[in-house]
Motif scaffolding. Structure first.
Motif, PDB file in Angstrom:
ATOM      1  N   PHE A 132       0.835  -1.196   0.000  1.00 54.50           N
ATOM      2  CA  PHE A 132       0.000   0.000   0.000  1.00 54.50           C
ATOM      3  C   PHE A 132       0.876   1.256   0.000  1.00 54.50           C
ATOM      4  CE2 PHE A 132      -4.691  -0.791   0.818  1.00 54.50           C
ATOM      5  CZ  PHE A 132      -4.660  -2.060   0.244  1.00 54.50           C
ATOM      6  N   THR A 133       2.057   1.130  -0.633  1.00 57.62           N
ATOM      7  CA  THR A 133       2.889   2.296  -0.941  1.00 57.62           C
ATOM      8  C   THR A 133       2.928   2.554  -2.445  1.00 57.62           C
ATOM      9  OG1 THR A 133       5.012   1.148  -1.301  1.00 57.62           O
ATOM     10  CG2 THR A 133       4.400   1.650   0.985  1.00 57.62           C
ATOM     11  N   SER A 134       2.815   1.504  -3.245  1.00 55.36           N
ATOM     12  CA  SER A 134       2.938   1.598  -4.711  1.00 55.36           C
ATOM     13  C   SER A 134       4.207   2.325  -5.128  1.00 55.36           C
ATOM     14  CB  SER A 134       1.730   2.326  -5.318  1.00 55.36           C
ATOM     15  OG  SER A 134       0.535   1.664  -5.049  1.00 55.36           O
ATOM     16  N   GLY A 135       5.300   2.091  -4.373  1.00 53.48           N
ATOM     17  CA  GLY A 135       6.536   2.802  -4.681  1.00 53.48           C
ATOM     18  C   GLY A 135       6.402   4.300  -4.477  1.00 53.48           C
ATOM     19  N   ILE A 136       5.582   4.689  -3.503  1.00 54.88           N
ATOM     20  CA  ILE A 136       5.187   6.080  -3.202  1.00 54.88           C
ATOM     21  C   ILE A 136       4.371   6.649  -4.366  1.00 54.88           C
ATOM     22  CG2 ILE A 136       5.831   8.285  -2.179  1.00 54.88           C
ATOM     23  CD1 ILE A 136       8.494   7.136  -1.392  1.00 54.88           C
ATOM     24  N   ALA A 137       3.209   6.043  -4.575  1.00 51.77           N
ATOM     25  CA  ALA A 137       2.219   6.501  -5.561  1.00 51.77           C
ATOM     26  C   ALA A 137       2.711   6.384  -6.996  1.00 51.77           C
ATOM     27  CB  ALA A 137       1.772   7.926  -5.265  1.00 51.77           C
ATOM     28  N   VAL A 138       3.564   5.418  -7.265  1.00 53.21           N
ATOM     29  CA  VAL A 138       4.147   5.256  -8.600  1.00 53.21           C
ATOM     30  C   VAL A 138       3.485   4.134  -9.390  1.00 53.21           C
ATOM     31  CG1 VAL A 138       6.243   4.551  -9.811  1.00 53.21           C
ATOM     32  CG2 VAL A 138       6.377   6.279  -8.014  1.00 53.21           C
ATOM     33  N   CYS A 139       3.376   2.958  -8.803  1.00 51.28           N
ATOM     34  CA  CYS A 139       2.902   1.770  -9.532  1.00 51.28           C
ATOM     35  C   CYS A 139       1.385   1.801  -9.640  1.00 51.28           C
ATOM     36  CB  CYS A 139       3.393   0.502  -8.846  1.00 51.28           C
ATOM     37  SG  CYS A 139       5.192   0.398  -8.749  1.00 51.28           S
ATOM     38  N   ALA A 140       0.883   2.676 -10.499  1.00 45.79           N
ATOM     39  CA  ALA A 140      -0.560   2.891 -10.617  1.00 45.79           C
ATOM     40  C   ALA A 140      -1.306   1.622 -10.994  1.00 45.79           C
ATOM     41  CB  ALA A 140      -0.830   3.986 -11.643  1.00 45.79           C
TER      42      ALA A 140
ATOM     43  N   HIS B  52       2.353  -5.407 -14.308  1.00 46.08           N
ATOM     44  CA  HIS B  52       1.096  -5.461 -15.060  1.00 46.08           C
ATOM     45  C   HIS B  52       1.399  -5.924 -16.484  1.00 46.08           C
ATOM     46  CE1 HIS B  52      -2.631  -4.314 -16.992  1.00 46.08           C
ATOM     47  NE2 HIS B  52      -3.163  -4.086 -15.798  1.00 46.08           N
ATOM     48  N   PRO B  53       0.651  -6.903 -17.002  1.00 46.73           N
ATOM     49  CA  PRO B  53       0.998  -7.476 -18.312  1.00 46.73           C
ATOM     50  C   PRO B  53       0.998  -6.456 -19.452  1.00 46.73           C
ATOM     51  CG  PRO B  53      -1.133  -8.291 -17.510  1.00 46.73           C
ATOM     52  CD  PRO B  53      -0.475  -7.619 -16.366  1.00 46.73           C
ATOM     53  N   ILE B  54       0.156  -5.443 -19.375  1.00 44.51           N
ATOM     54  CA  ILE B  54       0.132  -4.432 -20.433  1.00 44.51           C
ATOM     55  C   ILE B  54       1.421  -3.623 -20.436  1.00 44.51           C
ATOM     56  CG2 ILE B  54      -0.969  -2.256 -21.113  1.00 44.51           C
ATOM     57  CD1 ILE B  54      -3.652  -3.538 -20.433  1.00 44.51           C
ATOM     58  N   LEU B  55       1.940  -3.326 -19.249  1.00 42.18           N
ATOM     59  CA  LEU B  55       3.189  -2.560 -19.162  1.00 42.18           C
ATOM     60  C   LEU B  55       4.386  -3.426 -19.513  1.00 42.18           C
ATOM     61  CD1 LEU B  55       2.675  -0.306 -16.019  1.00 42.18           C
ATOM     62  CD2 LEU B  55       1.795  -0.076 -18.349  1.00 42.18           C
ATOM     63  N   VAL B  56       4.352  -4.682 -19.097  1.00 42.42           N
ATOM     64  CA  VAL B  56       5.429  -5.618 -19.459  1.00 42.42           C
ATOM     65  C   VAL B  56       5.518  -5.739 -20.975  1.00 42.42           C
ATOM     66  CG1 VAL B  56       6.190  -8.022 -19.351  1.00 42.42           C
ATOM     67  CG2 VAL B  56       5.306  -6.900 -17.295  1.00 42.42           C
TER      68      VAL B  56
ATOM     69  N   SER C  82       2.678  20.047 -13.101  1.00 42.48           N
ATOM     70  CA  SER C  82       3.800  19.098 -13.101  1.00 42.48           C
ATOM     71  C   SER C  82       3.283  17.705 -12.780  1.00 42.48           C
ATOM     72  CB  SER C  82       4.866  19.515 -12.082  1.00 42.48           C
ATOM     73  OG  SER C  82       4.323  19.574 -10.770  1.00 42.48           O
ATOM     74  N   MET C  83       3.986  16.689 -13.294  1.00 41.38           N
ATOM     75  CA  MET C  83       3.546  15.297 -13.104  1.00 41.38           C
ATOM     76  C   MET C  83       4.757  14.388 -13.153  1.00 41.38           C
ATOM     77  SD  MET C  83       1.899  14.901 -16.894  1.00 41.38           S
ATOM     78  CE  MET C  83       2.908  15.465 -18.277  1.00 41.38           C
ATOM     79  N   ALA C  84       4.606  13.193 -12.599  1.00 40.29           N
ATOM     80  CA  ALA C  84       5.638  12.149 -12.640  1.00 40.29           C
ATOM     81  C   ALA C  84       5.013  10.903 -12.031  1.00 40.29           C
ATOM     82  CB  ALA C  84       6.906  12.588 -11.920  1.00 40.29           C
ATOM     83  N   LYS C  85       5.682  10.276 -11.073  1.00 37.29           N
ATOM     84  CA  LYS C  85       5.210   9.123 -10.313  1.00 37.29           C
ATOM     85  C   LYS C  85       4.339   8.173 -11.150  1.00 37.29           C
ATOM     86  CE  LYS C  85       5.748  10.947  -5.620  1.00 37.29           C
ATOM     87  NZ  LYS C  85       6.738   9.996  -5.112  1.00 37.29           N
ATOM     88  N   GLY C  86       3.013   8.278 -11.046  1.00 41.96           N
ATOM     89  CA  GLY C  86       2.123   7.335 -11.709  1.00 41.96           C
ATOM     90  C   GLY C  86       2.183   7.358 -13.216  1.00 41.96           C
ATOM     91  N   LEU C  87       2.745   8.412 -13.803  1.00 40.62           N
ATOM     92  CA  LEU C  87       2.773   8.533 -15.266  1.00 40.62           C
ATOM     93  C   LEU C  87       3.464   7.351 -15.925  1.00 40.62           C
ATOM     94  CD1 LEU C  87       2.265  10.196 -17.854  1.00 40.62           C
ATOM     95  CD2 LEU C  87       4.400  11.419 -17.389  1.00 40.62           C
ATOM     96  N   GLY C  88       4.539   6.858 -15.328  1.00 43.86           N
ATOM     97  CA  GLY C  88       5.272   5.744 -15.916  1.00 43.86           C
ATOM     98  C   GLY C  88       4.958   4.401 -15.289  1.00 43.86           C
ATOM     99  N   GLY C  89       4.076   4.375 -14.309  1.00 42.40           N
ATOM    100  CA  GLY C  89       3.694   3.113 -13.694  1.00 42.40           C
ATOM    101  C   GLY C  89       4.861   2.347 -13.090  1.00 42.40           C
TER     102      GLY C  89
ATOM    103  N   ALA D  91       4.469   4.949 -20.493  1.00 46.77           N
ATOM    104  CA  ALA D  91       3.498   5.956 -20.063  1.00 46.77           C
ATOM    105  C   ALA D  91       2.247   5.923 -20.932  1.00 46.77           C
ATOM    106  CB  ALA D  91       4.131   7.346 -20.105  1.00 46.77           C
ATOM    107  N   GLN D  92       2.420   5.724 -22.232  1.00 54.07           N
ATOM    108  CA  GLN D  92       1.258   5.642 -23.123  1.00 54.07           C
ATOM    109  C   GLN D  92       0.393   4.448 -22.755  1.00 54.07           C
ATOM    110  OE1 GLN D  92       0.723   8.044 -25.809  1.00 54.07           O
ATOM    111  NE2 GLN D  92      -1.294   7.170 -25.473  1.00 54.07           N
ATOM    112  N   ALA D  93       1.021   3.345 -22.384  1.00 53.31           N
ATOM    113  CA  ALA D  93       0.266   2.153 -21.965  1.00 53.31           C
ATOM    114  C   ALA D  93      -0.459   2.406 -20.648  1.00 53.31           C
ATOM    115  CB  ALA D  93       1.210   0.960 -21.835  1.00 53.31           C
ATOM    116  N   VAL D  94       0.189   3.130 -19.719  1.00 50.95           N
ATOM    117  CA  VAL D  94      -0.466   3.479 -18.453  1.00 50.95           C
ATOM    118  C   VAL D  94      -1.724   4.291 -18.716  1.00 50.95           C
ATOM    119  CG1 VAL D  94      -0.266   4.833 -16.329  1.00 50.95           C
ATOM    120  CG2 VAL D  94       1.625   3.375 -17.050  1.00 50.95           C
TER     121      VAL D  94
END
Length: 375
Positions: A34-42, A47-51, A233-240, A276-279
């Motif tokens: 319940f950290t998701s890499g500090i709000a990163v792994c959205a 996730h198979p789509i990101l892989v 500004s954005m980052a974190k969840g953008l790249g999953g 990021a496009q896949a996310v």
């Protein structure tokens, strides 16, 4: 003594594998993350789509630099600004870099230097971003900071109105302060900011590094307010989980970032852009965002039932729980019990599960929280 600098207070856990919300350490112990890499792994871990996205792109092109055209960046920018008042994007590698770009863009566009920021904010650890951060623990020991950041109390409309003058370039804030304690902006404060923004030439920078990309139940948190920022500004969840950041700006900002004014070697590289496009292909779906909102309501209700003495703050799946005690011992005890969380200041436990978390996993997490905290 190892070969690493000891600038992180690392926990005695080595995570080596993950799938969805579950991760496993080097001993095989299972945890709910319940950290998701500090709000990163959205989209959770592996996730198979990101892989698939990173595998396919890795066989085509990793890096070519921003000396050349980038169709991938163009497509990602179009996806991000679709149906928003924002129209252009710049890509970098992290949230701190994104905020540096936002600060530079605001100063160059206005020709002014004073930027209003807020106590308990967090914008990064590079010099400009650190100077904009309203926490002494981040800034102490590094000597003179970048000047002309004016730090005010958060959610204090009177202090803000008194501080704005003809030399003010921008107001910069998080709509939910993450590191500072999961403190949401109030409707009254947002209205005061909007009044200043609409009636003066002061720009508005919204730091969506942690709140953006579906984390609060909409694409960006500002969409739940009256605010229409000039720069986001954005980052974190953008790249999953893959490093990528960026800023979005209005059409008025376009000419300010002309050739040679700002840049980055790795920013918007083909690997990061593909992931990021896949996310966004998943997170920006209406039904996905609706599911985040529904799970948020469920999670908040379960927390309030299980921990009636605690205060629950936040939106979407960016929640904070506090009850007036220092939480560091509880975070360690939750680790032992198989639930990974992260503190937000000394008195709040931050809960940042993947946006794909199930209600069953929320139930399991709440049961662990109740057991550890009430014990």
């Amino acid at each position: 003594m190892g070969a690493l600098f000891q600038n992180y207070a690392r926990r005695p856990i080595a995570i080596v594998e993950g799938k969805g919300t579950e991760v496993f350490d080097s001993t095989g112990k299972r945890y709910l993350d319940f950290t998701s890499g500090i709000a990163v792994c959205a989209l959770g871990h592996a996730h198979p789509i990101l892989v698939k996205a990173i595998q396919e792109q890795s066989e085509k092109l990793w890096h070519i630099s921003n000396l050349f055209q980038s169709p991938g960046q163009e497509k990602l920018a179009e996806t991000l600004v679709e149906n928003l008042h924002l129209s252009h994007a710049f890509f970098c590698n992290s949230g701190a870099e994104a905020n540096e770009a936002a600060i530079k863009l605001a100063r160059k566009h206005t020709g002014k230097h004073k930027i209003i920021v807020f106590q308990q904010s967090f914008h990064g650890r590079t010099f400009g971003a650190m100077s904009a951060t309203g926490q002494d623990k981040v800034r102490n020991g590094f000597g003179p900071l970048v000047s002309e950041f004016i730090t005010l109390p958060f959610n204090d409309a009177a202090a803000l109105k008194a501080a704005v003058d003809g030399e003010t370039a921008a107001i910069m804030l998080e709509l939910i302060q993450g590191e500072g304690g999961v403190n949401p902006v109030t409707d009254e404060f947002a209205a005061a900011i909007n009044e200043i923004h609409q009636s003066t030439d002061v720009l508005l920078i919204v730091d969506e590094v942690q709140t953006g990309i579906g984390r609060t139940g909409t694409r960006f948190a500002f969409e739940q307010t009256v605010l229409k920022p000039d720069i986001v500004s954005m980052a974190k969840g953008l790249g999953g989980g893959f490093p990528i950041g960026g800023i979005l700006g209005t059409a008025e900002m376009f000419d300010t970032f002309s050739a040679g004014t700002h840049g980055t070697t790795f920013g918007g590289n083909p690997l990061g852009v593909a992931v990021a496009q896949a996310v966004l292909g998943e997170v920006f779906k209406d039904e996905f965002l609706q599911s985040v909102q529904e799970k948020s309501v469920y999670f908040i209700n379960r927390l309030k039932e299980a921990l009636p003495h605690a205060k629950v703050n936040g939106k979407g799946l960016m929640l904070g729980v506090g009850w007036g005690e220092e939480v560091a011992p509880y975070v360690a005890a939750l680790d032992e019990a198989g639930l990974l969380t992260v503190a937000a200041g000394p008195y709040v436990i931050r809960l940042l599960p993947p946006l794909t978390v199930s209600k069953e996993e929320i139930d399991e997490a709440v049961n662990i929280l109740k057991s550890v905290i009430t014990k």
